[in-house]
Scaffold this motif. Structure first.
Motif, PDB file in Angstrom:
ATOM      1  N   LEU A 111      83.336  29.396   9.910  1.00 36.82           N
ATOM      2  CA  LEU A 111      83.556  30.834   9.747  1.00 36.82           C
ATOM      3  C   LEU A 111      82.269  31.618   9.979  1.00 36.82           C
ATOM      4  N   ASN A 112      81.163  30.913  10.000  1.00 34.55           N
ATOM      5  CA  ASN A 112      79.849  31.507  10.236  1.00 34.55           C
ATOM      6  C   ASN A 112      79.637  31.667  11.743  1.00 34.55           C
ATOM      7  N   PRO A 113      79.490  32.894  12.262  1.00 32.83           N
ATOM      8  CA  PRO A 113      79.313  33.085  13.719  1.00 32.83           C
ATOM      9  C   PRO A 113      78.117  32.339  14.284  1.00 32.83           C
ATOM     10  N   MET A 114      77.048  32.196  13.499  1.00 31.97           N
ATOM     11  CA  MET A 114      75.849  31.533  14.007  1.00 31.97           C
ATOM     12  C   MET A 114      76.062  30.034  14.196  1.00 31.97           C
ATOM     13  N   THR A 133      86.451  26.163  22.139  1.00 30.31           N
ATOM     14  CA  THR A 133      86.738  26.846  20.874  1.00 30.31           C
ATOM     15  C   THR A 133      85.523  27.632  20.412  1.00 30.31           C
ATOM     16  N   ASN A 134      84.345  27.026  20.548  1.00 30.93           N
ATOM     17  CA  ASN A 134      83.105  27.710  20.190  1.00 30.93           C
ATOM     18  C   ASN A 134      82.878  28.938  21.055  1.00 30.93           C
ATOM     19  N   LEU A 135      83.111  28.796  22.365  1.00 26.87           N
ATOM     20  CA  LEU A 135      82.929  29.924  23.273  1.00 26.87           C
ATOM     21  C   LEU A 135      83.871  31.069  22.917  1.00 26.87           C
ATOM     22  N   GLY A 136      85.118  30.716  22.592  1.00 24.46           N
ATOM     23  CA  GLY A 136      86.078  31.742  22.187  1.00 24.46           C
ATOM     24  C   GLY A 136      85.655  32.424  20.901  1.00 24.46           C
ATOM     25  N   ALA A 137      85.136  31.626  19.957  1.00 23.50           N
ATOM     26  CA  ALA A 137      84.678  32.188  18.683  1.00 23.50           C
ATOM     27  C   ALA A 137      83.483  33.110  18.899  1.00 23.50           C
ATOM     28  N   ILE A 138      82.543  32.697  19.768  1.00 24.04           N
ATOM     29  CA  ILE A 138      81.370  33.523  20.047  1.00 24.04           C
ATOM     30  C   ILE A 138      81.780  34.851  20.669  1.00 24.04           C
ATOM     31  N   LEU A 139      82.671  34.791  21.636  1.00 22.01           N
ATOM     32  CA  LEU A 139      83.154  36.013  22.292  1.00 22.01           C
ATOM     33  C   LEU A 139      83.856  36.924  21.293  1.00 22.01           C
ATOM     34  N   SER A 150      70.402  19.886  32.702  1.00 20.52           N
ATOM     35  CA  SER A 150      71.623  19.655  33.476  1.00 20.52           C
ATOM     36  C   SER A 150      72.034  20.989  34.074  1.00 20.52           C
ATOM     37  N   TRP A 151      73.016  20.978  34.935  1.00 19.19           N
ATOM     38  CA  TRP A 151      73.419  22.228  35.567  1.00 19.19           C
ATOM     39  C   TRP A 151      74.071  23.180  34.566  1.00 19.19           C
ATOM     40  N   TYR A 152      74.421  22.667  33.378  1.00 16.87           N
ATOM     41  CA  TYR A 152      75.013  23.532  32.354  1.00 16.87           C
ATOM     42  C   TYR A 152      74.019  24.581  31.854  1.00 16.87           C
ATOM     43  N   VAL A 153      72.738  24.396  32.183  1.00 15.34           N
ATOM     44  CA  VAL A 153      71.734  25.374  31.764  1.00 15.34           C
ATOM     45  C   VAL A 153      72.023  26.734  32.399  1.00 15.34           C
ATOM     46  N   LEU A 154      72.808  26.765  33.468  1.00 17.47           N
ATOM     47  CA  LEU A 154      73.182  28.023  34.105  1.00 17.47           C
ATOM     48  C   LEU A 154      74.042  28.892  33.185  1.00 17.47           C
ATOM     49  N   LEU A 155      74.655  28.261  32.173  1.00 20.15           N
ATOM     50  CA  LEU A 155      75.474  29.010  31.217  1.00 20.15           C
ATOM     51  C   LEU A 155      74.642  29.623  30.094  1.00 20.15           C
ATOM     52  N   LEU A 156      73.358  29.242  30.024  1.00 18.48           N
ATOM     53  CA  LEU A 156      72.511  29.721  28.931  1.00 18.48           C
ATOM     54  C   LEU A 156      72.400  31.247  28.875  1.00 18.48           C
ATOM     55  N   PRO A 157      72.198  31.949  30.005  1.00 16.04           N
ATOM     56  CA  PRO A 157      72.133  33.415  29.938  1.00 16.04           C
ATOM     57  C   PRO A 157      73.386  34.041  29.332  1.00 16.04           C
ATOM     58  N   LEU A 158      74.552  33.444  29.591  1.00 13.71           N
ATOM     59  CA  LEU A 158      75.797  33.969  29.018  1.00 13.71           C
ATOM     60  C   LEU A 158      75.769  33.888  27.500  1.00 13.71           C
ATOM     61  N   ILE A 159      75.339  32.746  26.953  1.00 11.84           N
ATOM     62  CA  ILE A 159      75.267  32.572  25.501  1.00 11.84           C
ATOM     63  C   ILE A 159      74.243  33.530  24.903  1.00 11.84           C
ATOM     64  N   MET A 160      73.119  33.705  25.587  1.00 14.09           N
ATOM     65  CA  MET A 160      72.082  34.610  25.103  1.00 14.09           C
ATOM     66  C   MET A 160      72.583  36.055  25.061  1.00 14.09           C
ATOM     67  N   ILE A 161      73.319  36.457  26.078  1.00 16.34           N
ATOM     68  CA  ILE A 161      73.851  37.827  26.126  1.00 16.34           C
ATOM     69  C   ILE A 161      74.894  38.038  25.029  1.00 16.34           C
ATOM     70  N   LEU A 162      75.767  37.041  24.830  1.00 18.78           N
ATOM     71  CA  LEU A 162      76.771  37.162  23.773  1.00 18.78           C
ATOM     72  C   LEU A 162      76.123  37.246  22.393  1.00 18.78           C
ATOM     73  N   GLU A 163      75.075  36.445  22.172  1.00 15.50           N
ATOM     74  CA  GLU A 163      74.357  36.549  20.900  1.00 15.50           C
ATOM     75  C   GLU A 163      73.691  37.916  20.772  1.00 15.50           C
ATOM     76  N   TYR A 164      73.154  38.413  21.863  1.00 11.92           N
ATOM     77  CA  TYR A 164      72.525  39.739  21.887  1.00 11.92           C
ATOM     78  C   TYR A 164      73.524  40.813  21.461  1.00 11.92           C
ATOM     79  N   LEU A 165      74.737  40.759  21.985  1.00  8.61           N
ATOM     80  CA  LEU A 165      75.775  41.737  21.620  1.00  8.61           C
ATOM     81  C   LEU A 165      76.144  41.615  20.146  1.00  8.61           C
TER      82      LEU A 165
END
Length: 257
Positions: free
Chosen positions: A203-206, A226-232, A135-150
């Motif tokens: 409470l687990n970031p992963m 909520t998940n996006l806020g928690a990841i950030l 789906s077009w939401y795959v465009l958000l995947l790099p953002l999640i990958m970068i946040l996990e990287y940080l």
């Protein structure tokens, strides 16, 4: 800002360290770089057999569901394990010349992150073969990958610096990672967790990170805000904490090594 500028000035060294890590990781093995793909696929087969045929987890397209969760987890676990002894393994380099010590754990995290990037085409192929598609939401995947990287960089900075002073951490870490794996919804869904215990899993970031991967790739929907806020929050907080701890402890590296 001075640290960022200094790291930029030593970018060639960081690049060479990452390249060295990628070259030597599978040096001398028959499959070589192909282990980047073979290793997660073998783990996928084992977990799929155990949890779909024996434990009988009833999730549609469970193999794909599992693969999407397993891929970012392997990046997280591999980077933590690799960085734990990274300063000690490079003690001669640390003692002899000056360079930003942060390059050592950063190169480990970046090298394993490259494995995640290289594995993603296999995930996309699995999505196509299974009929799930994109789906077009795959465009958000790099953002999640970068946040996990940080987030992973922050964890690597904490572990690599602390292990210089407490060498047992390297051995304890393998046990912690194993327990952390089963405390993360990788081989099960959050619906399978008793409701009175779900708040502990959040409470687990992963949990939030893998949930975002699955929202984008498996469920093809916008990740929960909520998940996006928690990841950030976890990513930025862990990165700042890791950097602060590393900067403080690195002053005594030479004495301890």
């Amino acid at each position: 800002m001075e640290s960022i500028i200094e790291l930029y000035n030593y970018r060639e060294m960081l690049f060479n360290q990452v390249k060295k890590d990628l070259r030597t990781r599978y040096k001398g093995s028959v499959l070589g770089f192909l282990w980047t793909f073979v290793n997660p696929l073998l783990q996928l087969i084992v977990y799929s057999v155990v949890f779909s045929l024996i434990m009988r987890v009833t999730v549609e397209n469970f193999t794909v569901y599992l693969f999407i969760g397993l891929t970012p987890w392997m990046f997280f676990a591999g980077a933590l394990q690799g960085s734990s002894s990274s300063i000690i393994a490079n003690k001669d380099l640390v003692k002899k010349i000056y360079f930003p010590r942060i390059i050592i754990p950063l190169s480990v995290a970046t090298g394993v992150f490259m494995n995640l990037v290289f594995t993603m085409p296999i995930v996309f192929l699995a999505l196509m073969v299974s009929g799930i598609g994109f789906s077009w939401y795959v465009l958000l995947l790099p953002l999640i990958m970068i946040l996990e990287y940080l987030f992973v960089i922050g964890m690597c900075l904490i572990i690599s610096s602390f292990n210089v002073f407490f060498r047992d951490l390297e051995h304890i870490l393998s046990i912690v990672i194993m327990a952390w794996f089963y405390f993360t919804p990788i081989v099960f869904t959050m619906e399978m967790v008793p409701k009175n215990l779900q708040h502990l899993f959040y409470l687990n970031p992963m949990t939030a990170i893998i949930g975002a991967y699955r929202d984008i790739l498996y469920y093809q929907r916008m990740p929960n805000w909520t998940n996006l806020g928690a990841i950030l929050f976890f990513s930025v907080t862990t990165l700042i904490l890791g950097y602060s701890m590393f900067q403080k402890l690195q002053k005594s590296f030479v004495e301890e090594l």
